[in-house]
Motif scaffolding. Structure first.
Motif, PDB file in Angstrom:
ATOM      1  N   ARG A   3       5.948  -6.524   2.410  1.00 56.31           N
ATOM      2  CA  ARG A   3       4.502  -6.004   2.775  1.00 56.31           C
ATOM      3  C   ARG A   3       4.616  -4.581   2.975  1.00 56.31           C
ATOM      4  O   ARG A   3       3.544  -3.963   2.804  1.00 56.31           O
ATOM      5  N   ARG A   6       5.071  -2.310   0.258  1.00 54.75           N
ATOM      6  CA  ARG A   6       3.921  -2.543  -0.620  1.00 54.75           C
ATOM      7  C   ARG A   6       2.773  -1.575  -0.108  1.00 54.75           C
ATOM      8  O   ARG A   6       2.161  -0.795  -0.850  1.00 54.75           O
ATOM      9  N   GLU A   7       2.581  -1.591   1.119  1.00 55.80           N
ATOM     10  CA  GLU A   7       1.249  -1.016   1.801  1.00 55.80           C
ATOM     11  C   GLU A   7       1.712   0.559   1.829  1.00 55.80           C
ATOM     12  O   GLU A   7       0.889   1.405   1.807  1.00 55.80           O
ATOM     13  N   TYR A  10       1.158   1.800  -1.663  1.00 52.38           N
ATOM     14  CA  TYR A  10      -0.189   1.753  -2.090  1.00 52.38           C
ATOM     15  C   TYR A  10      -1.051   2.763  -1.413  1.00 52.38           C
ATOM     16  O   TYR A  10      -1.875   3.608  -1.894  1.00 52.38           O
TER      17      TYR A  10
END
Lengths: 164, 216
Positions: A3, A6-7, A10
């Protein structure tokens, strides 16, 4: 993908590209509040699809396609209204560029029929090919060419008049 | 074309409103991802239950291989189907309702995409996509309420619609951007009580906008 990774990825993408992507949305819809909504909707979808989209290297194309198609969907509605469902129109909206300050070119762009406007944005601003633009908008290459031709003639006419 | 359209467009943007904070964008993405995973896992449970029921039916109750005589409990339909299909289909479309708002006549105000008919049936405008629906999130004496997340005219919004004992329908709306679902649901009873939230946006109560309720 973890996560945190990913963050981080992003967030990096959004921070780097949100200004450009919102300008694309604004060029299509002509309203900063609606452009914000369009972009936010697209970025939420991007977050959900992030692992697959990033793996394919299609982050920006993915968002752009959502922006264009969401706006198309709205215009296909039988009772589309320009400020529909936008609560911020009744609140202290972030100050958009005032009408008198807006660029003559952007004004001229907004005066074009919606599909002509989109072909100009995709072809001559974002640099997509005729084929890519046709795919993006779901129309034939011939229609892209005719829309583009008419749009450029209108723009040139308007800008010539304004400049004289 | 004898003018450089790309350069001119690039130079046309000078005074732009600020962006949403990145944390808000992340929060909205996380919420959507949780919702997606919840829907997918619900669908998987439903599929497994259907297979189990099918196998049970094929084998029959007396084939000697069943060790547990208790009946199979199917999952609730509320969480067992893809949200958009199941929930949209759950609200009937009234063709008369869709024509209420003609193009360019609704610019000056907002309007609810769903409402209750006189007999309490929930109806929606055509092309409104309901992603999430909670029936009676707020008790209304002698009436009922519904909270929905819906895409309506290009934007995804959260709506609270309630009908009182006299049949009067009232609707309120907020923008999901910058608001957590928990904050919205926690705030619903106060909305029915007349609260309008924080008009400046994030921070505390959600900003709540009154909306028109068209006659179905």
């Amino acid at each position: 993908m973890r996560r945190e990774q990913r963050e981080a990825a992003y967030t990096d993408f959004v921070a780097a590209r949100q200004t450009h992507l919102r300008r694309v949305a604004y060029a299509i819809c002509g309203d900063w509040t609606q452009a914000d909504d369009l972009l936010q909707t697209a970025l939420v979808k991007l977050y959900v699809a992030w692992p697959r989209v990033q793996r394919d290297g299609r982050e920006e194309a993915y968002v752009r396609q959502i922006l264009v198609r969401a706006n198309i969907d709205e215009h296909r509605r039988p009772w589309h209204r320009e400020s529909a469902g936008l609560p911020r129109t009744e609140q202290a909206a972030p100050a958009p560029t005032s009408p008198e300050d807006r660029s003559v070119l952007l004004d001229a762009l907004q005066d074009l029929p919606v599909m002509q406007r989109k072909t100009v944005v995709l072809r001559h601003w974002l640099g997509l090919s005729v084929e890519e633009t046709a795919t993006e908008l779901g129309i034939s290459t011939g229609t892209v060419k005719s829309h583009t031709s008419r749009a450029l003639a209108s723009l040139q006419g308007t800008l010539t008049t304004e400049g004289s | 074309m004898n003018f450089d359209l790309k350069s001119q467009l690039d130079a046309s943007f000078s005074d732009e409103p600020p962006h949403l904070p990145l944390e808000q964008r992340l929060a909205a993405g996380r919420t959507a991802l949780r919702r997606r995973r919840f829907a997918v896992s619900g669908a998987a449970v439903a599929a497994a239950a259907v297979v189990a029921i099918g196998v049970s039916a094929v084998l029959g109750p007396d084939d000697g291989r069943r060790s547990d005589p208790s009946p199979v409990e199917p999952p609730t339909t509320q969480t067992s189907q893809p949200a958009e299909v199941a929930l949209t289909a759950a609200i009937p479309v009234d063709p008369d309702f869709m024509s209420w708002c003609a193009p360019r006549t609704c610019d000056a105000y907002t309007v609810s995409p769903v409402t209750f008919t006189a007999d309490g049936t929930l109806v929606r405008l055509e092309d409104v996509v309901v992603f999430d629906r909670t029936d009676d999130p707020v008790p209304v004496p002698g009436g009922h309420s519904v909270a929905i997340e819906a895409r309506f005219a290009g934007s995804v919004m959260w709506w609270l619609v309630w009908q009182d004992a006299d049949g009067q329908v009232t609707a309120r709306m907020t923008n999901p951007a910058g608001t957590h679902p928990e904050e919205w649901y926690d705030f619903l009873p106060q909305i029915v009580g007349g609260a309008t939230g924080n008009p400046d946006g994030p921070g505390g109560a959600p900003a709540v906008v009154p909306v028109e309720v068209p006659s179905p």
